[in-house]
Design a protein around this motif. Sequence first.
Motif, short mmCIF file in Angstrom:
data_model
loop_
_atom_site.label_atom_id
_atom_site.label_comp_id
_atom_site.label_asym_id
_atom_site.label_seq_id
_atom_site.Cartn_x
_atom_site.Cartn_y
_atom_site.Cartn_z
N ASP A 275 0.56 -1.50 -0.10
CA ASP A 275 0.13 0.06 -0.22
C ASP A 275 0.73 1.33 -0.06
O ASP A 275 2.02 1.17 0.56
N ASN B 63 -3.27 0.87 -3.95
CA ASN B 63 -2.66 -0.66 -3.50
C ASN B 63 -1.91 -1.56 -4.61
O ASN B 63 -2.59 -1.40 -5.69
N SER C 247 -0.53 -4.97 -5.94
CA SER C 247 -0.88 -6.59 -5.52
C SER C 247 -0.32 -7.27 -6.86
O SER C 247 -1.31 -6.98 -7.98
#
Length: 108
Positions: free
Chosen positions: A57, A79, A81
């Motif tokens: 983050d 974010n 991922s």
Amino acid sequence: MTTILTPLERALIELVAAENWPGFRIDGLYVKKRENTGVGRYTSLEDSHKQQLNDGDYGAQGWLLEMEGIKHGLGFVVNVSAGAINYLEIAVYGNESWDGVERIWKLV
């Protein structure tokens, strides 16, 4: 269906990118979905350039988002991922609500 970033979303991501990912290209980012939570918003993102980033983050240190009608301001985080930009989260500070409408804003 994908849509373009709003001026607010673009400004926040540019700020985070400048601090955390030198050379990151914003021009390939598109919005997959926006979800208002009542106290913030998630903007799901897609990067057509498929730029690889480290998971985590990311924010911009020392910056606050002020918006008309929000007394204590809003925070924001991007974010990442699976090596790709995933979403932008914008959330109010305190116990206020926000309907997700982008009113007059500034970064301070």
